[in-house]
Each structure stands twice: as structure tokens, then as C-alpha cells.
Design a protein around this motif. Structure first.
Motif, PDB file in Angstrom:
ATOM      1  N   ALA A 121       0.841  -1.205   0.000  1.00 18.80           N
ATOM      2  CA  ALA A 121       0.000   0.000   0.000  1.00 18.80           C
ATOM      3  C   ALA A 121       0.874   1.253   0.000  1.00 18.80           C
ATOM      4  CB  ALA A 121      -0.921  -0.013   1.214  1.00 18.80           C
ATOM      5  N   HIS A 122       1.924   1.242   0.795  1.00 19.85           N
ATOM      6  CA  HIS A 122       2.832   2.379   0.889  1.00 19.85           C
ATOM      7  C   HIS A 122       3.459   2.662  -0.473  1.00 19.85           C
ATOM      8  CE1 HIS A 122       6.436   4.688   1.978  1.00 19.85           C
ATOM      9  NE2 HIS A 122       5.825   4.988   3.122  1.00 19.85           N
ATOM     10  N   ALA A 123       3.944   1.622  -1.137  1.00 21.37           N
ATOM     11  CA  ALA A 123       4.594   1.790  -2.444  1.00 21.37           C
ATOM     12  C   ALA A 123       3.611   2.323  -3.486  1.00 21.37           C
ATOM     13  CB  ALA A 123       5.189   0.457  -2.896  1.00 21.37           C
ATOM     14  N   ILE A 124       2.397   1.784  -3.490  1.00 24.33           N
ATOM     15  CA  ILE A 124       1.380   2.223  -4.455  1.00 24.33           C
ATOM     16  C   ILE A 124       1.059   3.700  -4.263  1.00 24.33           C
ATOM     17  CG2 ILE A 124      -1.060   1.995  -5.097  1.00 24.33           C
ATOM     18  CD1 ILE A 124      -0.727  -1.042  -4.465  1.00 24.33           C
ATOM     19  N   LEU A 125       0.907   4.112  -3.021  1.00 27.55           N
ATOM     20  CA  LEU A 125       0.575   5.511  -2.754  1.00 27.55           C
ATOM     21  C   LEU A 125       1.726   6.440  -3.139  1.00 27.55           C
ATOM     22  CD1 LEU A 125      -1.298   5.011   0.617  1.00 27.55           C
ATOM     23  CD2 LEU A 125      -2.289   5.874  -1.497  1.00 27.55           C
ATOM     24  N   CYS A 126       2.947   6.028  -2.828  1.00 27.79           N
ATOM     25  CA  CYS A 126       4.117   6.840  -3.206  1.00 27.79           C
ATOM     26  C   CYS A 126       4.180   7.049  -4.724  1.00 27.79           C
ATOM     27  CB  CYS A 126       5.407   6.167  -2.733  1.00 27.79           C
ATOM     28  SG  CYS A 126       5.723   6.339  -0.965  1.00 27.79           S
ATOM     29  N   GLU A 127       3.843   6.005  -5.466  1.00 32.32           N
ATOM     30  CA  GLU A 127       3.939   6.057  -6.930  1.00 32.32           C
ATOM     31  C   GLU A 127       2.783   6.827  -7.571  1.00 32.32           C
ATOM     32  OE1 GLU A 127       4.036   1.968  -7.974  1.00 32.32           O
ATOM     33  OE2 GLU A 127       6.042   1.623  -7.120  1.00 32.32           O
ATOM     34  N   ASN A 128       1.731   7.093  -6.801  1.00 27.57           N
ATOM     35  CA  ASN A 128       0.520   7.666  -7.405  1.00 27.57           C
ATOM     36  C   ASN A 128       0.095   8.999  -6.801  1.00 27.57           C
ATOM     37  OD1 ASN A 128      -0.836   5.585  -9.415  1.00 27.57           O
ATOM     38  ND2 ASN A 128       0.049   4.385  -7.722  1.00 27.57           N
ATOM     39  N   LEU A 129       1.016   9.711  -6.176  1.00 24.79           N
ATOM     40  CA  LEU A 129       0.666  10.997  -5.577  1.00 24.79           C
ATOM     41  C   LEU A 129       0.207  12.000  -6.627  1.00 24.79           C
ATOM     42  CD1 LEU A 129       3.400  11.426  -2.820  1.00 24.79           C
ATOM     43  CD2 LEU A 129       1.054  10.594  -2.582  1.00 24.79           C
ATOM     44  N   ASP A 130       0.856  11.996  -7.790  1.00 29.03           N
ATOM     45  CA  ASP A 130       0.431  12.920  -8.853  1.00 29.03           C
ATOM     46  C   ASP A 130      -0.973  12.575  -9.346  1.00 29.03           C
ATOM     47  OD1 ASP A 130       2.751  14.403  -8.767  1.00 29.03           O
ATOM     48  OD2 ASP A 130       3.739  13.309 -10.390  1.00 29.03           O
ATOM     49  N   ARG A 131      -1.248  11.279  -9.443  1.00 32.34           N
ATOM     50  CA  ARG A 131      -2.581  10.838  -9.875  1.00 32.34           C
ATOM     51  C   ARG A 131      -3.645  11.263  -8.861  1.00 32.34           C
ATOM     52  NH1 ARG A 131      -4.105   4.531 -11.352  1.00 32.34           N
ATOM     53  NH2 ARG A 131      -6.374   4.705 -11.165  1.00 32.34           N
ATOM     54  N   ILE A 132      -3.323  11.124  -7.585  1.00 35.18           N
ATOM     55  CA  ILE A 132      -4.262  11.533  -6.533  1.00 35.18           C
ATOM     56  C   ILE A 132      -4.495  13.037  -6.599  1.00 35.18           C
ATOM     57  CG2 ILE A 132      -4.584  11.704  -4.034  1.00 35.18           C
ATOM     58  CD1 ILE A 132      -2.869   9.062  -3.882  1.00 35.18           C
ATOM     59  N   ARG A 133      -3.428  13.795  -6.807  1.00 32.72           N
ATOM     60  CA  ARG A 133      -3.547  15.249  -6.914  1.00 32.72           C
ATOM     61  C   ARG A 133      -4.432  15.632  -8.100  1.00 32.72           C
ATOM     62  NH1 ARG A 133       1.311  15.995  -7.386  1.00 32.72           N
ATOM     63  NH2 ARG A 133       1.808  16.224  -5.185  1.00 32.72           N
ATOM     64  N   LEU A 134      -4.244  14.954  -9.235  1.00 32.90           N
ATOM     65  CA  LEU A 134      -5.048  15.242 -10.426  1.00 32.90           C
ATOM     66  C   LEU A 134      -6.528  14.951 -10.176  1.00 32.90           C
ATOM     67  CD1 LEU A 134      -2.730  13.843 -13.259  1.00 32.90           C
ATOM     68  CD2 LEU A 134      -3.371  16.249 -12.883  1.00 32.90           C
ATOM     69  N   VAL A 135      -6.808  13.846  -9.494  1.00 36.02           N
ATOM     70  CA  VAL A 135      -8.193  13.485  -9.184  1.00 36.02           C
ATOM     71  C   VAL A 135      -8.837  14.558  -8.303  1.00 36.02           C
ATOM     72  CG1 VAL A 135      -9.618  11.862  -7.871  1.00 36.02           C
ATOM     73  CG2 VAL A 135      -7.913  11.003  -9.489  1.00 36.02           C
ATOM     74  N   CYS A 136      -8.105  14.999  -7.286  1.00 34.17           N
ATOM     75  CA  CYS A 136      -8.637  16.029  -6.385  1.00 34.17           C
ATOM     76  C   CYS A 136      -8.886  17.336  -7.120  1.00 34.17           C
ATOM     77  CB  CYS A 136      -7.663  16.262  -5.234  1.00 34.17           C
ATOM     78  SG  CYS A 136      -7.480  14.861  -4.118  1.00 34.17           S
ATOM     79  N   ASN A 137      -7.900  17.751  -7.914  1.00 33.11           N
ATOM     80  CA  ASN A 137      -8.041  19.022  -8.626  1.00 33.11           C
ATOM     81  C   ASN A 137      -9.130  18.958  -9.691  1.00 33.11           C
ATOM     82  OD1 ASN A 137      -6.160  20.491  -7.154  1.00 33.11           O
ATOM     83  ND2 ASN A 137      -4.447  19.865  -8.446  1.00 33.11           N
ATOM     84  N   ALA A 138      -9.261  17.796 -10.348  1.00 31.15           N
ATOM     85  CA  ALA A 138     -10.332  17.636 -11.333  1.00 31.15           C
ATOM     86  C   ALA A 138     -11.699  17.763 -10.666  1.00 31.15           C
ATOM     87  CB  ALA A 138     -10.203  16.286 -12.037  1.00 31.15           C
ATOM     88  N   THR A 139     -11.806  17.238  -9.449  1.00 27.49           N
ATOM     89  CA  THR A 139     -13.057  17.364  -8.696  1.00 27.49           C
ATOM     90  C   THR A 139     -13.346  18.830  -8.389  1.00 27.49           C
ATOM     91  OG1 THR A 139     -12.720  15.187  -7.693  1.00 27.49           O
ATOM     92  CG2 THR A 139     -14.268  16.671  -6.589  1.00 27.49           C
ATOM     93  N   LEU A 140     -12.319  19.558  -7.969  1.00 33.48           N
ATOM     94  CA  LEU A 140     -12.493  20.981  -7.664  1.00 33.48           C
ATOM     95  C   LEU A 140     -12.893  21.771  -8.910  1.00 33.48           C
ATOM     96  CD1 LEU A 140      -9.455  21.487  -5.261  1.00 33.48           C
ATOM     97  CD2 LEU A 140     -11.876  21.496  -4.630  1.00 33.48           C
ATOM     98  N   VAL A 141     -12.267  21.443 -10.042  1.00 34.21           N
ATOM     99  CA  VAL A 141     -12.605  22.123 -11.306  1.00 34.21           C
ATOM    100  C   VAL A 141     -14.056  21.850 -11.674  1.00 34.21           C
ATOM    101  CG1 VAL A 141     -12.179  22.160 -13.797  1.00 34.21           C
ATOM    102  CG2 VAL A 141     -10.249  22.187 -12.193  1.00 34.21           C
ATOM    103  N   SER A 142     -14.477  20.587 -11.523  1.00 32.28           N
ATOM    104  CA  SER A 142     -15.857  20.219 -11.871  1.00 32.28           C
ATOM    105  C   SER A 142     -16.879  20.945 -10.992  1.00 32.28           C
ATOM    106  CB  SER A 142     -16.047  18.703 -11.745  1.00 32.28           C
ATOM    107  OG  SER A 142     -16.061  18.295 -10.385  1.00 32.28           O
ATOM    108  N   LEU A 143     -16.442  21.360  -9.804  1.00 35.27           N
ATOM    109  CA  LEU A 143     -17.325  22.069  -8.879  1.00 35.27           C
ATOM    110  C   LEU A 143     -17.243  23.588  -9.070  1.00 35.27           C
ATOM    111  CD1 LEU A 143     -16.552  19.993  -5.653  1.00 35.27           C
ATOM    112  CD2 LEU A 143     -18.658  19.900  -7.016  1.00 35.27           C
ATOM    113  N   GLY A 144     -16.384  24.022  -9.995  1.00 36.49           N
ATOM    114  CA  GLY A 144     -16.229  25.445 -10.234  1.00 36.49           C
ATOM    115  C   GLY A 144     -15.395  26.153  -9.185  1.00 36.49           C
ATOM    116  N   GLU A 145     -14.547  25.391  -8.477  1.00 38.45           N
ATOM    117  CA  GLU A 145     -13.730  25.955  -7.418  1.00 38.45           C
ATOM    118  C   GLU A 145     -12.393  26.466  -7.964  1.00 38.45           C
ATOM    119  OE1 GLU A 145     -14.709  26.203  -4.107  1.00 38.45           O
ATOM    120  OE2 GLU A 145     -16.624  25.542  -4.929  1.00 38.45           O
TER     121      GLU A 145
END
Length: 201
Positions: A75-99
């Protein structure tokens, strides 16, 4: 004579508490858990709602990313490798909400207070943490247990803990709130977790 009395007191104390002292392995609770920490931009009702929507998007992504993780290290390795993906998902959500706000994503050790959930409690101390800060992150927090996958609710808590490698005694410490023995063990873990937790794995 006073040294003999002191020695006797220490021996009696150790005999008294030895049955409820956590084993060294029990402190691995801190090292086998990943926490999720989402901070809202502010305490404004709208920002709090946005926080929950970002949380939901992250949890959906985690369900996919961590589906095959069988150990903390995986789990630790997967999360380390996917921080950019997690950031993109969060920011895409904010964009979709007009934030206009964007997130800062950190994956590091973080000090947590004691948290009581419906089916378990986690002692205060230092845990590996996926922290998602929305904007300035000055609002109320959302906490849950990302690994093992306990964010979705209390169903099958003991089975999930067992599946991910927690020992029966560790599970009892976290879930057996009615037992004085495990209450004491929990408090001892909490004391050492708050005061002596290492920042390295």
C-alpha cells in the motif's frame, strides 16, 4: 534499606502490569496503518461540503489503487507512486465544482490524536498519512483509516484487520473497548505513541 524497598516496589509494579503491557509487536499498529487526512479550505459550510466531495473522489480512487494491496508495504509503495494521480483526481473534482482552490498532497508521518470510530479506536501517535489540503487548509479535518480499508464504514472491521496482517492481540487492543485489560494496553500504546513514536519506518 530504602533501595531494597524501592526495588520491591518496582518488582511488584512490574508483576502487576506485566499482564497488560503491550508486546513490542503491538506497537506495529502505528507502522501498519495509513491514515487519510483531508483539510477543508475553511469552516465555511460550502468549503466543508467541497471537502466531503473531494474525500469521496479520493476514496473512489483508493478503492481502485489499493484493491490488490495485501500488505502495508505494498500500500505504501502504491501511494508513493501515485501521488500525482491523486492530486489530479482532487483538482479535477475541484474544477468540476467550479472551485478556484487547488490541493496540496503530502504523504508523510503525521501526529494524530486519539480517534474513536463506531467499531474501533486508534491510539494517539505518529502514523503514515496521506494528507490532502484544499487551498489554505484552514477548515475542519476529515480523518479515516485508508489502509486497512476502513474508511467506508464499520462493517467487517475485525475481518479486514485480520486479512491485512494485524494479530489477534492487536485487533483486541483496537476493538475490545469493554475489556479493562485492553483499555490499559490501549492507554499505554497511546502514551508511548504520543511521546516516543519514531518518524522513520
Amino acid at each position: 534499606m530504602k533501595y531494597l524497598v524501592l526495588f520491591t516496589v518496582i518488582v511488584l509494579f512490574l508483576c502487576t502490569v506485566s499482564g497488560v503491557m503491550p508486546a513490542l509487536a503491538d506497537f506495529a499498529i502505528y507502522e501498519n496503518t495509513v491514515r487519510l487526512h483531508v483539510l477543508a479550505a475553511s469552516d465555511d459550510a460550502h468549503d466543508q461540503e467541497v471537502k466531503l466531495l473531494v474525500r469521496d473522489a479520493v476514496l473512489r480512487e483508493m478503492e481502485v489503487l489499493l484493491a490488490d494491496a495485501k500488505t502495508y508495504d505494498e500500500a505504501h509503495a502504491i501511494l508513493c507512486e501515485n501521488l500525482d494521480r491523486i492530486r489530479l483526481v482532487c483538482n479535477a473534482t475541484l474544477v468540476s465544482l467550479g472551485e478556484d482552490a487547488r490541493v496540496t498532497v503530502l504523504f508523510s508521518k503525521e501526529n494524530y490524536p486519539t480517534r474513536h470510530y463506531e467499531s474501533m479506536s486508534l491510539p494517539a501517535g505518529v502514523y503514515q498519512s496521506l494528507q490532502i489540503r484544499i487551498g489554505e487548509g484552514k477548515g475542519q479535518n476529515f480523518w479515516c483509516v485508508l489502509y486497512p480499508a476502513l474508511c467506508e464504514g464499520p462493517a467487517k472491521t475485525e475481518a479486514i484487520l485480520q486479512k491485512t496482517g494485524f494479530t489477534p492481540d492487536q485487533i483486541d487492543i483496537l476493538t475490545d473497548g469493554e475489556s479493562p485489560k485492553y483499555k490499559i494496553k490501549f492507554k499505554i500504546l497511546e502514551f508511548f505513541g504520543e511521546n516516543f513514536s519514531s518518524n522513520t519506518r
